[in-house]
Write a protein that holds these residues in place. Structure first.
Motif, PDB file in Angstrom:
ATOM      1  N   UNK A  19      33.185 -39.209 -86.451  1.00  0.00           N
ATOM      2  CA  UNK A  19      34.136 -40.625 -86.788  1.00  0.00           C
ATOM      3  C   UNK A  19      34.758 -40.486 -85.289  1.00  0.00           C
ATOM      4  N   UNK A  20      34.503 -41.784 -84.690  1.00  0.00           N
ATOM      5  CA  UNK A  20      35.247 -42.124 -83.386  1.00  0.00           C
ATOM      6  C   UNK A  20      36.605 -42.720 -83.775  1.00  0.00           C
ATOM      7  N   UNK A  21      37.375 -42.751 -82.986  1.00  0.00           N
ATOM      8  CA  UNK A  21      38.790 -43.371 -83.283  1.00  0.00           C
ATOM      9  C   UNK A  21      38.371 -44.850 -82.486  1.00  0.00           C
ATOM     10  N   UNK A  22      37.561 -44.745 -81.350  1.00  0.00           N
ATOM     11  CA  UNK A  22      37.260 -46.110 -80.759  1.00  0.00           C
ATOM     12  C   UNK A  22      35.827 -46.576 -81.383  1.00  0.00           C
ATOM     13  N   UNK A  29      33.449 -48.584 -79.161  1.00  0.00           N
ATOM     14  CA  UNK A  29      33.063 -47.960 -78.102  1.00  0.00           C
ATOM     15  C   UNK A  29      31.821 -47.121 -78.403  1.00  0.00           C
TER      16      UNK A  29
END
Lengths: 493, 449
Positions: free
Chosen positions: B297-300, B303
């Motif tokens: 899981x990406x925070x951004x 992006x």
């Protein structure tokens, strides 16, 4: 809107920087030699809307590859202002914005406004950045690069991810030197892991994105160069004879003067302290950039000027940590009274070590004389369109820009198969005493005119070509600059 | 919304889910498309369908291929590597089912593999690797069967797989051991013994440690296709593999991947001919990196999407860029014309001096003996000495001693040796007897008239 005291000081620094730069830009005649390449590209974009990737004049006709964002930006401004004026204003305005960005970055890492103001001032008067008459993408690259770094450090805050994306996009299509940032990011990641500092998740995500995005853009623009030259592409195919000009072995003293002595000493102190004593993660990013710049400069991958410029700005930023450290140190010692005068001492120390060398550096810029420009303009009006002109390597762009004629060579070496041979031939044209050798070279390359500028006369210590005879080399322009028409062809059969 | 953006390669993404379910069809379809596209491009843009010098080595050294080429035209043999490529893929899917590899990993590994220039090159030309990998997958599949008879049959592809070079046998040996350890299966010492025994016999009979090389070796150039190499992998795949390696470091299940690193990497510096197995290893780590990168899981989240898109574009870009220059990997028409001219207009016994990289083309098209080739060391020094010679007497004497009567010169040779043997051709004993485009044929008169 009421400006705070700090904001007013920052504005003053900006205005002083800009005014000084502009005065110097308009006092020193003409632009630096490489600027004319960029002027020609902007001119082409303004006229046709597309960059000149197939150049009929450079090297007598060749394919060119470069990142065109800066040229598009100036071409857009050219719709409102003349190019001659823009060439002097745009780079200086862009570089004058550096103090704002450096202030923000310094404040971020030091939490000290006074220290940040000093850093901003230093960045405004870095001697290496005082090539006020240079019109090239570096003037856009540097402020945007440091703005991207500011966004990177503030990635937790709303909106900064988007600003980072935008600025990184601009960087990637402005200069290949963006890899300094990429490698800096990677070193920052490694340093953080080694020092067991937890790297923020969004920072890691931005690093991954930046790496892939940058490489992708380079592939899109330089696909053919990469395929034909492979990894050598990194070294830009610069002829070995002039490698030292691009990557000079500079003395420590000269380097100190160009990056300014006080920030240099302060920078070394801060790097040592951050890495080995305080393990200050906020400084890690800048230290990583110093490492990447030094590494690439040592490997001769980036040009000396760019490396030193980048290095100097980072040192200016790190100066804020040094100032804060000094300030704290004085507060803790018995001479805490001294702390009040610290700012004044810094001003006294910085003024002569930044402003004076900067002005001196600007005045010594290598620009063509007005008389030389006149000669190249004369060529445009008095020679056939398909003429091929030989001048000094650095004058190659003057030939294509002012004379609008084919040159033998210029400093855009990529994709040129025999750049080393060409450079040897060009050198021989100015140095040889033998007419047959000169004619052999002019015949081989189809050169129809030779230009001998005062700059070339000084460089080779000659007043005229040593081999010149009226039979084969007819003098057709005889001012400070001399132009010769080549009337003979050497038939080897 | 953010959750959706983060779920690019998750089961909740219906498009990806669909691709995963029907991956066999899609991967197979993509491989077929790419492999058939190569001869199609060459049909329109080039004078030959077969790419790479290795093809011409086998064409001039294999009696079976020569017999086939004489019945049809040699260019129809392009169907062999394509068939081998698709058959290898088919068997690989069967192998994956047996090994219980994850769907996602298999999909990305095969996607990266099929789109890699290494795969396209290997299965668009007659290469040892195209046969070898089919044989080792067949061996593994047969060994995995429950019925004893099938496991005995594995001996056939196993022995055949040792016929190429010693290094291939060594790789097969290590692979069987890894298989036994990771799958907790007992591999009879008999199979390992057969590999060793067969290899020793082949070695005694003159089998080289590495087959080739068939082209001038450049370590980085040959590894990264974007730098203009003959095959290799995309630069993006290399970066992804670095991510993959850093991840597998912590996963015991994938430790076996590391066994191949010290086996393959040092040998690659000795012979870039092993580029295909190296590419497979790189792509294995790249697939691990890819899956791991986009599973997290990406925070951004936006992006993450852009990065995913960029990577796919980057890999696609490398593939398309490779296909765009695939016609440059075939022998040029001018070369074929001049060499064919030699075959009709010179005596059968002539020996031809040229750059070593043209050796196989000379043998195949001119049907004459090339003085030296890249893979035969016997004349390498003399060949280099001749090409770099600047002394006309020494040059002529060497040519006479070596009974060389024809010089085959390309444009590249003229450039490289412009200050060497090229200037000696002004002598009256050399005569330009034929030229076409960038290629010249010079005759050397051994004795002065």
């Amino acid at each position: 809107m009421q400006l705070s005291r700090t904001q007013k000081w920052l504005l003053v620094i900006f205005i002083i920087t800009l005014v000084t730069r502009l005065i110097l830009a308009f006092t020193v005649p003409n632009l630096t030699y490489d600027s004319y390449f960029h002027l020609r590209q902007v001119d082409e974009i303004t006229r046709t809307g597309t960059p000149l990737f197939e150049d009929p004049l450079s090297y007598g006709g060749r394919t060119l590859h470069y990142l065109p964002f800066f040229h598009y930006l100036v071409a857009f401004l050219n719709l409102f202002l003349p190019l001659g004026l823009l060439a002097k204003i745009v780079p200086n305005v862009l570089l004058s914005l550096l103090p704002f960005i450096v202030f923000a970055l310094s404040k971020k890492i030091s939490n000290n406004e006074t220290a940040a103001l000093f850093s901003a001032f230093i960045s405004g008067f870095l001697p290496i950045l005082f090539t006020t008459n240079a019109f090239n993408p570096l003037s856009l690259f540097l402020p945007v690069a440091f703005f991207a770094l500011y966004c990177f450090l503030n990635i937790d805050k709303r909106g900064f991810a988007l600003y980072f994306l935008l600025s990184f996009f601009i960087l990637s299509v402005t200069s290949s030197a963006t890899f300094l940032l990429i490698v800096g990011f990677i070193i920052y990641f490694i340093l953080s892991v080694i020092e067991k500092k937890k790297i923020k998740k969004p920072e890691l995500e931005l690093i991954i994105f930046s790496v892939f995005f940058y490489i992708w853009i380079q592939f899109v623009f330089f696909k053919n160069v990469l395929i034909s030259e492979g990894a050598r592409f990194i070294w830009q195919n610069v002829p070995t004879q002039i490698l030292t000009q691009y990557f000079p072995q500079i003395s420590i003293l000269n380097a100190l003067l160009l990056v300014s002595i006080i920030p240099f000493i302060a920078g070394i102190f801060v790097v040592y302290q951050s890495l080995f004593q305080l393990q200050n993660q906020r400084a890690f990013l800048f230290i990583s950039l110093v490492i990447s710049t030094t590494l690439f400069s040592w490997l001769r991958i980036i040009e000396f000027n760019l490396a030193l410029s980048f290095f100097a700005i980072i040192l200016a930023i790190l100066f804020s940590l040094f100032y804060t450290y000094l300030s704290d140190l004085f507060a803790k010692t018995k001479i805490s009274e001294f702390k009040k005068h610290l700012a004044l001492i810094m001003v006294i120390l910085l003024l002569p070590t930044t402003i004076l060398p900067s002005i001196n550096f600007a005045e010594k810029q290598n620009t063509p004389l007005d008389s030389e420009i006149e000669a190249f303009t004369w060529l445009n009006e008095h020679t056939a369109k398909n003429a091929k002109v030989a001048g000094l390597l650095e004058e190659g762009h003057l030939i294509t820009y002012y004379a609008e004629r084919k040159n033998l060579m210029d400093d855009q070496f990529n994709f040129i198969e025999n750049s080393e041979d060409l450079f040897s031939d060009l050198n021989a044209l100015f140095a040889t005493p033998f007419e047959t050798q000169a004619l052999d070279i002019t015949s081989q390359h189809g050169i129809t005119y030779l230009v001998l500028t005062p700059h070339a006369q000084r460089k080779y210590g000659i007043k005229n070509f040593r081999y010149q005879t009226a039979r084969c080399f007819k003098k057709i322009y005889d001012e400070e600059t001399k132009i010769y028409q080549v009337d003979c062809i050497l038939d080897k059969k | 919304m953010n959750q959706n953006k983060n779920n690019i390669i998750g089961k909740k993404n219906p498009i990806f889910n669909h691709l995963l379910i029907y991956q066999k069809k899609y991967i197979f379809g993509l491989a077929s498309l790419l492999l058939f596209l190569v001869p199609l491009i060459n049909f329109f843009k080039s004078d030959s369908l077969l790419i790479g010098p290795e093809s011409y080595y086998f064409l001039s050294h294999s009696a079976l291929l020569q017999s086939l080429a004489s019945h049809f035209t040699y260019e129809t043999l392009i169907i062999i590597p394509i068939f081998l490529g698709l058959a290898t893929l088919y068997l690989f899917f069967a192998l994956v089912e047996k090994l219980n590899l994850s769907d996602k990993f298999t999909f990305f590994f095969l996607l990266l593999l099929v789109m890699s220039p290494a795969f396209i090159y290997t299965y668009s030309s007659l290469t040892a690797n195209s046969f070898y990998f089919l044989l080792i997958i067949a061996t593994l599949l047969l060994l995995m069967q429950e019925k004893k008879m099938f496991t005995y049959l594995a001996i056939i592809p196993l022995i055949l797989a040792t016929f190429f070079d010693v290094f291939s046998s060594l790789m097969l040996f290590v692979l069987l051991i890894i298989y036994a350890i990771t799958q907790k299966k007992n591999i009879s010492y008999f199979y390992l013994g057969v590999i060793v025994f067969s290899s020793i016999i082949q070695y005694v009979l003159g089998q080289p440690f590495f087959l080739g090389p068939f082209h001038a070796e450049k370590i980085i150039h040959n590894l990264i296709s974007d730098f203009g190499g003959l095959s290799g992998v995309s630069f993006f795949a290399i970066l992804l593999s670095l991510i993959g390696i850093s991840i597998t470091w912590k996963r015991k299940k994938l430790y076996w991947g590391y066994i191949f690193l010290p086996l393959l990497l040092p040998f690659y510096f000795f012979s870039t001919q092993i580029i295909f197995p190296i590419s497979i290893l790189i792509l294995f780590f790249a697939a691990v990196g890819f899956v791991k990168l986009f599973e997290r899981t990406w925070n951004l989240a936006p992006i993450k999407q852009i990065t995913f898109f960029l990577l796919i574009l980057g890999i696609l870009f490398s593939t398309l860029s490779y296909l765009d220059r695939i016609d440059q990997l075939t022998p040029p028409g001018d070369m074929i014309e001049t060499l064919t001219w030699i075959s009709y207009n010179t005596g059968n016994e002539v020996t031809i001096l040229s750059d070593e990289s043209y050796g196989d083309y000379i043998t195949f098209f001119a049907k004459r003996k090339a003085f030296s080739t890249l893979y035969e060391d016997e004349h390498t020094d003399i060949n280099q000495n001749l090409l770099e010679n600047t002394n006309v007497i020494g040059f002529i004497s060497l040519l006479e001693n070596q009974s060389i009567s024809i010089l085959y010169i390309s444009k590249d040779m003229k450039k490289t040796y412009k200050d060497n043997f090229i200037i000696l051709l002004q002598n009256e004993r050399f005569k330009l007897i034929h030229s076409h485009g960038d290629y010249e044929v010079w005759a050397f008169s051994p004795k002065e008239a």
